[in-house]
Design an enzyme around this catalytic site. Structure first.
Site, PDB file in Angstrom:
ATOM      1  CE  LYS A   1      -2.807  14.010   2.932  1.00 46.39           C
ATOM      2  NZ  LYS A   1      -3.979  13.452   2.244  1.00 46.39           N
TER       3      LYS A   1
ATOM      4  CE  LYS B   1      -0.918  10.148   9.599  1.00 48.83           C
ATOM      5  NZ  LYS B   1      -2.031  10.706   8.851  1.00 48.83           N
TER       6      LYS B   1
ATOM      7  CE  LYS C   1      -2.795   4.800   2.101  1.00 47.30           C
ATOM      8  NZ  LYS C   1      -4.017   5.304   1.544  1.00 47.30           N
TER       9      LYS C   1
END
Ligand code: AMP
Ligand code: TRP
Length: 349
Positions: free
Chosen positions: A118, A211, A214
């Site tokens: 992230k 994956k 969002k």
């Protein structure tokens, strides 16, 4: 101490919920609700660890929180039976997180792969909150002495950290814990991850090795819980595949990530094992299988979507449900966190 089984899980109110959230987490929650005492949380304090552009800022956040709460209910979480609430409304989470900040070690957090993903290249510019995210997550779970945590595969490492924190707290304060009358010294349980079902890791429709997320720039990579029937069918039709027909046994999926993903999604949506899906569709072309997949996806997601819309038409009712959930959650967390303060040696008023 013998711990009563209790389930805790949470989801961030950032962006649209997608099929990965639904199949990897919510469907399991609805199942566990039948057999366990469950607490489900909209983790708004986790959401703000990212850049404002990701969570939308103060004008977007309330709507996002309500929307995730509505999705929980629409998917089948019963807010009377289970506890459904919003993290920031129960201040015990933040209080316990501080104590855990002083139990967790820098070395442990440095190993967290999700932070690295992230934060990306510009790590110096990530928020301290993003780094500390798994500690708050441990506090979410342990403020209720939860024993089982249903999550998708990507949360496994965070759960291991929560167990390490629980264990170290139990060790560090062993004497004080015994003095508080907990004879076996087990103040916190070691919470167990529950990672089950055929869709613990739903992959992107554009790339079977990534994956579904969002944050993927391509909307074609995911099915959002708010997509209408046409959009769902179009995205499935455009999903990446390979030229071979479907195999009739699971072993045949091993080197075919895209095929494996679509079969896993079908299995999860239809509530069948992957082997049963392959028995039915082995030898079929993707054109046929994709039509069937679109049908089952629309029939599962359509009603959830419609119910979400109905609930969101009355935001005051959602706020009332969340406030009542927070009251019930605090009734459990406050005595536990008060006991933590005693064990640590804080003076309480
Ligand atoms: P998040 O959206 O990161 O708050 O995740 C909420 C829940 O959905 C967590 O339990 C995740 O593990 C799960 N989840 C998120 N993405 C996926 C995915 N692609 N496949 C399976 N589970 C997922
Ligand atoms: N980190 C989880 C995710 O992104 C969300 C979360 C926060 C959570 N606190 C939790 C999940 C406690 C389970 C238990 O998916």
């Amino acid at each position: 101490m013998a711990f009563t089984p209790r389930v805790f899980s949470g989801m961030q109110p950032t962006g649209n919920l997608h099929l990965g959230n639904y199949l990897g987490a919510m469907v399991q929650w609805v199942e566990m609700q039948k057999t366990h005492d469950c607490i489900f949380c909209v983790v708004d304090m986790h959401a703000i660890t990212m850049a404002v552009s990701v969570w939308g800022g103060p004008s977007e956040l309330p709507g996002q929180i309500r929307s995730v709460a509505a999705a929980y209910i629409a998917a089948g979480i019963d807010p009377k039976r289970s506890i459904l609430f919003n993290q920031s409304q129960v201040s015990e989470h933040a209080e316990l997180a501080w104590v855990f900040n002083c139990v967790a070690r820098l070395g442990w957090l440095n190993r967290m792969t999700q932070f690295k993903e992230k934060a990306g290249k510009d790590r110096e510019n990530a928020s301290v909150g993003l780094y500390d995210y798994p500690v708050l997550m441990a506090a979410d779970i342990l403020a209720y002495r939860a024993t089982h945590v249903p999550v998708g595969e990507d949360q496994k490492q965070h759960l291991e950290l929560a167990r390490d924190i629980a264990q170290k707290f139990n060790n560090d304060f062993a004497e004080s814990i015994r003095k508080a009358g907990i004879d076996d010294g087990q103040f916190f349980p070691l919470p167990e991850p529950v990672i089950i079902g055929p869709a613990t890791r739903v992959m992107s429709l554009r790339d079977g090795t990534k994956k579904m997320s969002k944050s993927d720039a391509s909307d074609l990579s995911r099915i959002n819980m708010t997509d209408d029937a046409d959009t769902i069918a179009r995205k499935i039709q455009k999903a990446k595949t390979d030229p071979e027909p479907l195999p009739s046994e699971e072993a045949g999926l091993e080197t075919r990530p895209e095929a494996d993903n679509l079969v896993g999604i079908y299995a999860a949506l239809a509530g069948k094992p992957k082997a049963a899906v392959l028995r039915e569709y082995g030898g079929a072309q993707f054109s046929t299988f994709k039509k069937a997949l679109a049908e089952v996806a629309v029939s599962r997601i359509g009603p959830v979507n419609a119910e979400m819309k109905r609930l969101l038409a009355d935001p005051a009712e959602i706020d009332r449900i969340l406030a009542e959930g927070a009251r019930r959650a605090r009734a459990i967390a406050k005595p536990i966190v008060d006991q933590v303060k005693d064990v640590v040696g804080f003076l309480r008023s």
